[in-house]
Design an enzyme around this catalytic site. Structure first.
Site, PDB file in Angstrom:
ATOM      1  N   MET A 188      41.882 -36.048  64.100  1.00  0.00           N
ATOM      2  CA  MET A 188      40.811 -36.577  65.035  1.00  0.00           C
ATOM      3  C   MET A 188      39.600 -35.871  64.491  1.00  0.00           C
ATOM      4  SD  MET A 188      42.411 -36.754  68.659  1.00  0.00           S
ATOM      5  CE  MET A 188      42.192 -34.881  69.089  1.00  0.00           C
ATOM      6  N   HIS A 198      43.128 -28.308  58.865  1.00  0.00           N
ATOM      7  CA  HIS A 198      43.367 -29.801  58.243  1.00  0.00           C
ATOM      8  C   HIS A 198      43.323 -29.927  56.794  1.00  0.00           C
ATOM      9  CE1 HIS A 198      41.085 -30.464  62.379  1.00  0.00           C
ATOM     10  NE2 HIS A 198      42.244 -31.133  62.540  1.00  0.00           N
ATOM     11  N   GLN A 210      45.235 -40.472  74.166  1.00  0.00           N
ATOM     12  CA  GLN A 210      45.981 -39.356  74.149  1.00  0.00           C
ATOM     13  C   GLN A 210      45.280 -38.443  74.916  1.00  0.00           C
ATOM     14  OE1 GLN A 210      45.991 -38.714  69.853  1.00  0.00           O
ATOM     15  NE2 GLN A 210      45.743 -36.481  70.456  1.00  0.00           N
ATOM     16  N   GLY A 265      50.665 -30.357  61.047  1.00  0.00           N
ATOM     17  CA  GLY A 265      50.707 -29.036  61.225  1.00  0.00           C
ATOM     18  C   GLY A 265      51.524 -28.369  62.444  1.00  0.00           C
ATOM     19  N   LYS A 291      50.997 -26.105  64.318  1.00  0.00           N
ATOM     20  CA  LYS A 291      50.096 -25.792  65.433  1.00  0.00           C
ATOM     21  C   LYS A 291      50.503 -26.549  66.662  1.00  0.00           C
ATOM     22  CE  LYS A 291      46.188 -24.858  67.471  1.00  0.00           C
ATOM     23  NZ  LYS A 291      45.736 -26.042  68.077  1.00  0.00           N
ATOM     24  N   ASP A 292      50.651 -27.794  66.099  1.00  0.00           N
ATOM     25  CA  ASP A 292      50.971 -28.799  67.309  1.00  0.00           C
ATOM     26  C   ASP A 292      52.394 -28.919  67.186  1.00  0.00           C
ATOM     27  OD1 ASP A 292      48.321 -29.582  68.395  1.00  0.00           O
ATOM     28  OD2 ASP A 292      48.331 -29.637  66.294  1.00  0.00           O
ATOM     29  N   SER A 343      41.583 -24.583  65.464  1.00  0.00           N
ATOM     30  CA  SER A 343      41.444 -25.750  66.140  1.00  0.00           C
ATOM     31  C   SER A 343      40.168 -26.226  66.204  1.00  0.00           C
ATOM     32  CB  SER A 343      41.965 -25.365  67.599  1.00  0.00           C
ATOM     33  OG  SER A 343      41.726 -26.436  68.533  1.00  0.00           O
ATOM     34  N   SER A 344      39.980 -27.700  66.215  1.00  0.00           N
ATOM     35  CA  SER A 344      38.634 -28.248  66.229  1.00  0.00           C
ATOM     36  C   SER A 344      38.084 -27.693  67.834  1.00  0.00           C
ATOM     37  CB  SER A 344      38.813 -29.626  66.549  1.00  0.00           C
ATOM     38  OG  SER A 344      39.444 -30.226  65.331  1.00  0.00           O
TER      39      SER A 344
HETATM   40  P1  AMP Z   1      44.173 -32.829  65.351  1.00  0.00           P
HETATM   41  O1  AMP Z   1      42.847 -33.195  64.424  1.00  0.00           O
HETATM   42  O2  AMP Z   1      43.667 -31.536  66.174  1.00  0.00           O
HETATM   43  O3  AMP Z   1      44.613 -33.973  65.782  1.00  0.00           O
HETATM   44  O4  AMP Z   1      44.844 -32.073  63.910  1.00  0.00           O
HETATM   45  C1  AMP Z   1      45.450 -33.039  63.158  1.00  0.00           C
HETATM   46  C2  AMP Z   1      46.385 -32.420  62.381  1.00  0.00           C
HETATM   47  O5  AMP Z   1      45.992 -31.126  61.911  1.00  0.00           O
HETATM   48  C3  AMP Z   1      47.558 -32.170  63.160  1.00  0.00           C
HETATM   49  O6  AMP Z   1      48.807 -32.488  62.322  1.00  0.00           O
HETATM   50  C4  AMP Z   1      47.671 -30.704  63.415  1.00  0.00           C
HETATM   51  O7  AMP Z   1      48.712 -30.126  63.715  1.00  0.00           O
HETATM   52  C5  AMP Z   1      46.992 -30.033  62.256  1.00  0.00           C
HETATM   53  N1  AMP Z   1      46.381 -28.905  62.709  1.00  0.00           N
HETATM   54  C6  AMP Z   1      45.528 -28.691  63.420  1.00  0.00           C
HETATM   55  N2  AMP Z   1      45.140 -27.247  63.326  1.00  0.00           N
HETATM   56  C7  AMP Z   1      45.938 -26.797  62.604  1.00  0.00           C
HETATM   57  C8  AMP Z   1      46.037 -25.349  61.993  1.00  0.00           C
HETATM   58  N3  AMP Z   1      45.446 -24.375  62.596  1.00  0.00           N
HETATM   59  N4  AMP Z   1      46.998 -25.084  60.921  1.00  0.00           N
HETATM   60  C9  AMP Z   1      47.619 -26.055  60.599  1.00  0.00           C
HETATM   61  N5  AMP Z   1      47.644 -27.584  61.076  1.00  0.00           N
HETATM   62  C10 AMP Z   1      46.478 -27.722  61.745  1.00  0.00           C
END
Ligand code: AMP
Length: 276
Positions: free
Chosen positions: A24, A31, A55, A143, A145-146, A181-182
């Protein structure tokens, strides 16, 4: 790096052996680590940035979610992405967000974050299924992370026999342990200082388990006392679950993982750690 906005632009590129990294945006090193991992095993690396409206809950942060697109383009290119896919809402949901087909993974989606964010994982599975159809990746990188999201997406791919290999990648952390985290950019300096307690609480549990503790209630109660020392933290959940089923475990096993979600002010953060 090529930037594309539509499915037909993607198809004219005739990509093969695609490694896909859906995000996102508001990119950080977590990322970028996914791009770097994809780069190692795939010919073409496609990253998507799409802030997926379906979501987010009604009172969540869809409207104010950070969208620093110029920084994101630069970072994605530097990390080694070949293609940056920036679809509009119309490209992802041609029938509109309310009337498009939804993908629902039962059971796993109701636990942990599913309880406090009803409908969230249906939004995630629906958008990822649609992105998989548009990008046709051989592998997709997510990740840990999720972790719940990763488990749900693996189940979706298995149940629907989608021809994509879902690859889980390790959590990237700040130097004080906070999972990147974003949403960390929402934190005030004070909240940011408090936020590292979340991973510290998980470390405390992991250390107790390493020293032989197997009783979930004991380690969770201790960690809650530690978190309560900081009034800036409002716990949503802290639980030890089986990695495969995401069901709570009373006794810590060889398949246990600890999961946390907590608010710092209005910002909801999540983290998890393996316990075996
Ligand atoms: P998001 O932009 O938050 O939807 O995350 C996009 C992808 O990046 C997802 O697969 C997340 O699990 C991964 N991600 C986010 N934060 C981390 C992190 N700290 N370490 C590894 N992967 C991450």
């Amino acid at each position: 790096m090529k930037i594309v906005h539509t499915a037909s632009e993607l198809h004219t590129l005739k990509l093969f052996d695609v490694g896909f990294v859906p995000t996102m945006g508001a990119l950080h090193s977590g990322h970028l680590s996914l791009i770097k991992t994809a780069r190692k095993t795939c010919k073409s690396v496609v990253m998507s940035i799409f802030v997926n409206p379906t979501q987010f809950g009604k009172n969540e942060d869809f409207g104010r979610y950070p969208r620093p697109i110029e920084d994101d383009k630069r970072m994605a290119e530097q990390a080694g992405a070949d293609i940056l896919f920036l679809p509009s809402v119309e490209v992802i949901y041609p029938g509109g967000t309310r009337f498009s087909t939804r993908v629902h993974v039962p059971a796993l989606g109701r636990r942990l974050c599913g309880k406090s964010r009803p409908g969230h994982f249906d939004g995630v599975t629906s958008v990822v299924a649609r992105l998989f159809a548009l990008v046709s990746p051989q592998k997709a990188f997510f990740g840990e992370k999720d972790f719940q999201q990763l488990a749900i997406l693996k189940k979706m791919v298995a149940d629907l026999s989608l021809p994509v290999d879902v690859v889980g990648c390790p959590i990237i952390r700040e130097s004080d342990g906070l999972a990147m985290s974003s949403r960390n950019r929402y934190l005030t300096p004070e909240e940011r200082r408090s936020a590292c307690r979340l991973s510290q609480a998980l470390d405390g549990i992991r250390d107790a388990v390493k020293n032989g503790e197997v009783n979930t209630a004991v380690v969770i109660d201790n960690a809650k006392l530690f978190l309560e020392e900081d009034k800036a933290i409002r716990l949503d959940y802290l639980d030890i679950c089986n990695e495969a089923t995401l069901k709570s475990e009373k006794r810590i096993s060889g398949q246990s993982r600890v999961f946390i979600a907590a608010f710092l002010g209005k910002t909801r953060l999540i983290d998890n750690k393996v316990l075996h």
